[in-house]
Scaffold this motif. Structure first.
Motif, short mmCIF file in Angstrom:
data_model
loop_
_atom_site.label_atom_id
_atom_site.label_comp_id
_atom_site.label_asym_id
_atom_site.label_seq_id
_atom_site.Cartn_x
_atom_site.Cartn_y
_atom_site.Cartn_z
N ALA A 164 0.81 -1.22 0.00
CA ALA A 164 0.00 0.00 0.00
C ALA A 164 0.84 1.27 0.00
O ALA A 164 0.38 2.33 -0.43
CB ALA A 164 -0.92 0.00 1.22
N LEU A 165 2.10 1.16 0.46
CA LEU A 165 2.95 2.34 0.57
C LEU A 165 3.94 2.48 -0.58
O LEU A 165 4.18 3.58 -1.08
CB LEU A 165 3.73 2.30 1.89
N GLU A 166 4.52 1.36 -1.01
CA GLU A 166 5.61 1.42 -1.97
C GLU A 166 5.37 0.64 -3.25
O GLU A 166 6.23 0.61 -4.12
CB GLU A 166 6.91 0.93 -1.30
N GLY A 167 4.21 -0.01 -3.36
CA GLY A 167 3.89 -0.69 -4.60
C GLY A 167 4.16 -2.18 -4.57
O GLY A 167 4.78 -2.73 -3.64
N ALA A 168 3.71 -2.84 -5.63
CA ALA A 168 3.76 -4.30 -5.71
C ALA A 168 5.19 -4.83 -5.76
O ALA A 168 5.50 -5.87 -5.18
CB ALA A 168 2.98 -4.78 -6.93
N SER A 169 6.08 -4.14 -6.48
CA SER A 169 7.45 -4.64 -6.58
C SER A 169 8.15 -4.60 -5.23
O SER A 169 8.94 -5.50 -4.90
CB SER A 169 8.24 -3.83 -7.61
N ALA A 170 7.85 -3.59 -4.43
CA ALA A 170 8.44 -3.52 -3.09
C ALA A 170 7.93 -4.66 -2.22
O ALA A 170 8.68 -5.23 -1.41
CB ALA A 170 8.10 -2.18 -2.43
N ALA A 171 6.66 -5.03 -2.38
CA ALA A 171 6.10 -6.15 -1.63
C ALA A 171 6.81 -7.45 -2.00
O ALA A 171 7.11 -8.28 -1.14
CB ALA A 171 4.61 -6.26 -1.88
N THR A 172 7.09 -7.60 -3.28
CA THR A 172 7.79 -8.81 -3.73
C THR A 172 9.20 -8.87 -3.17
O THR A 172 9.66 -9.92 -2.70
CB THR A 172 7.83 -8.84 -5.27
N GLU A 173 9.90 -7.75 -3.18
CA GLU A 173 11.26 -7.73 -2.65
C GLU A 173 11.28 -7.99 -1.14
O GLU A 173 12.14 -8.72 -0.64
CB GLU A 173 11.94 -6.40 -2.97
N ARG A 174 10.33 -7.40 -0.44
CA ARG A 174 10.29 -7.64 1.01
C ARG A 174 9.92 -9.09 1.29
O ARG A 174 10.45 -9.69 2.25
CB ARG A 174 9.32 -6.68 1.70
N ALA A 175 9.04 -9.65 0.52
CA ALA A 175 8.67 -11.05 0.71
C ALA A 175 9.90 -11.95 0.62
O ALA A 175 10.06 -12.88 1.42
CB ALA A 175 7.63 -11.46 -0.32
N LYS A 176 10.76 -11.68 -0.34
CA LYS A 176 11.97 -12.50 -0.48
C LYS A 176 12.87 -12.38 0.74
O LYS A 176 13.44 -13.37 1.22
CB LYS A 176 12.73 -12.10 -1.75
N ALA A 177 12.99 -11.18 1.29
CA ALA A 177 13.82 -10.99 2.48
C ALA A 177 13.23 -11.71 3.69
O ALA A 177 13.96 -12.25 4.53
CB ALA A 177 13.96 -9.50 2.77
N LEU A 178 11.91 -11.74 3.80
CA LEU A 178 11.26 -12.41 4.92
C LEU A 178 11.41 -13.92 4.81
O LEU A 178 11.53 -14.62 5.83
CB LEU A 178 9.79 -12.01 4.98
N VAL A 179 11.40 -14.44 3.61
CA VAL A 179 11.68 -15.87 3.41
C VAL A 179 13.11 -16.18 3.84
O VAL A 179 13.38 -17.17 4.52
CB VAL A 179 11.43 -16.28 1.95
N ASP A 180 14.05 -15.33 3.45
CA ASP A 180 15.44 -15.53 3.85
C ASP A 180 15.60 -15.52 5.37
O ASP A 180 16.49 -16.17 5.92
CB ASP A 180 16.33 -14.45 3.23
N ALA A 181 14.71 -14.77 6.07
CA ALA A 181 14.76 -14.70 7.52
C ALA A 181 14.16 -15.92 8.19
O ALA A 181 14.28 -16.09 9.41
CB ALA A 181 14.04 -13.44 8.01
N GLY A 182 13.49 -16.78 7.40
CA GLY A 182 12.96 -18.03 7.94
C GLY A 182 11.47 -18.20 7.89
O GLY A 182 10.94 -19.18 8.44
N ALA A 183 10.76 -17.28 7.24
CA ALA A 183 9.30 -17.42 7.15
C ALA A 183 8.92 -18.68 6.39
O ALA A 183 9.51 -19.00 5.35
CB ALA A 183 8.70 -16.20 6.47
N ASP A 184 7.91 -19.39 6.90
CA ASP A 184 7.41 -20.60 6.23
C ASP A 184 6.37 -20.29 5.18
O ASP A 184 6.17 -21.05 4.24
CB ASP A 184 6.79 -21.54 7.26
#
Length: 297
Positions: A164-184
């Motif tokens: 909602a703040l930075e757009g769909a591409s930002a959501a995709t990039e953050r999702a990848k970082a959260l997976v790297d942090a261990g999200a299932d």
């Protein structure tokens, strides 16, 4: 040592997430509705923070407490054999507090929980004016959950509201970082199109979750549409509460105007069906087993 009931339920959820289908988790607005969700054959039960807030007559801005949420989670887990996914908001404190949050949720027997990257006080994911924490803080929240988890089968869902703040591409990039942090599982909140869900699906190698909520930022995608772009879970957080409250309003207006609810009795759940969902027969048999006995002479 035999596996605990909670561990078995968590394993069952993890196994279901590997299947080529969409898992559907309606939101329970009380323990009884969780029993009904199970009776209707759904894959799991969702305990929504928005619903808990509404039940207490409060807006969904992070006013519920960890104690209230874990208490409700325990009540729902007790009443159903389905996996229970719980909304843990932003973790009920700073990163260090997440250890306690995870501990209590696991003790309550939940199969999964989600933690998000909004700042405190948070707000409903489909309202304007949200703010999110920086990427480092978001990553540390997920890492704290992973480090605090006692049962490796507990499913940690990372929600990001950055779309909602930075757009769909930002959501995709953050999702990848959260997976790297261990999200299932990744929960990208308030995406506005199937194409956006498809982009997240292509970017991460863990299951993704869609929030299917009425009156939100997106239309009500069907289960088939969500599955077509690779979504693995769908939650329907407030739907049952909205339906129940909508019918309740109509009934109260009718009672006030006509002095009777006779005309809407055919739309009510019958006493027999309520007793069936409650398991009256199980308790009757238990009662008989206690009272119908003979002492040896």
């Amino acid at each position: 040592m035999s596996e605990s009931r909670a561990h078995r339920t968590r394993r069952r959820l993890r196994e279901a997430l590997t299947e080529d289908r969409l898992l559907m988790l309606p939101g329970a607005f009380n323990p009884l509705s969780a029993r009904l969700i199970q009776a209707k054959g759904f894959d799991g039960v969702y305990v929504s923070g928005a619903v808990m807030s509404a039940e207490l007559g409060l807006p969904d801005i992070g006013l519920t407490t960890l104690t209230e949420v874990t208490s409700r989670a325990r009540e729902v887990v007790r009443i159903t054999d389905l996996p229970v996914l719980v909304d843990a908001d932003t973790g009920f404190g700073e990163v260090v507090n997440l250890g306690r949050t995870v501990q209590l949720l696991e003790e309550a027997g939940v199969a999964a929980f989600h933690v998000e990257d909004q700042v405190n006080p948070k707000r409903c994911g489909h309202l304007d004016g949200k703010q999110v924490v920086d990427l480092d803080t978001a990553v540390r929240r997920v890492a704290a959950c992973v480090n605090a988890r006692q049962d490796p089968a507990t499913v940690i869902v990372a929600r990001t509201d950055v779309r909602a703040l930075e757009g769909a591409s930002a959501a995709t990039e953050r999702a990848k970082a959260l997976v790297d942090a261990g999200a299932d599982v990744i929960f990208p909140e308030a995406l506005v199109s199937l194409e956006e869900y498809g982009a997240v699906r292509a970017a991460v190698d863990v299951p993704i979750l869609a929030n299917v909520t009425e009156f939100g930022k997106n239309r009500l995608f069907t289960a088939a549409e969500l599955r077509s772009v690779g979504v693995d879970l769908a939650i329907y957080p407030v739907s049952l509460l909205r339906l129940a409250m909508g019918v309740a309003e109509v009934a109260l207006d009718l009672l006030h105007a006509e002095g009777t609810l006779e005309s809407v009795v055919p739309h009510m759940q019958t006493r027999a069906r309520l007793y069936e969902v409650l398991g009256y027969d199980v308790w009757r048999r238990f009662d008989n087993s206690v009272h119908d006995f003979k002492l040896d002479s």
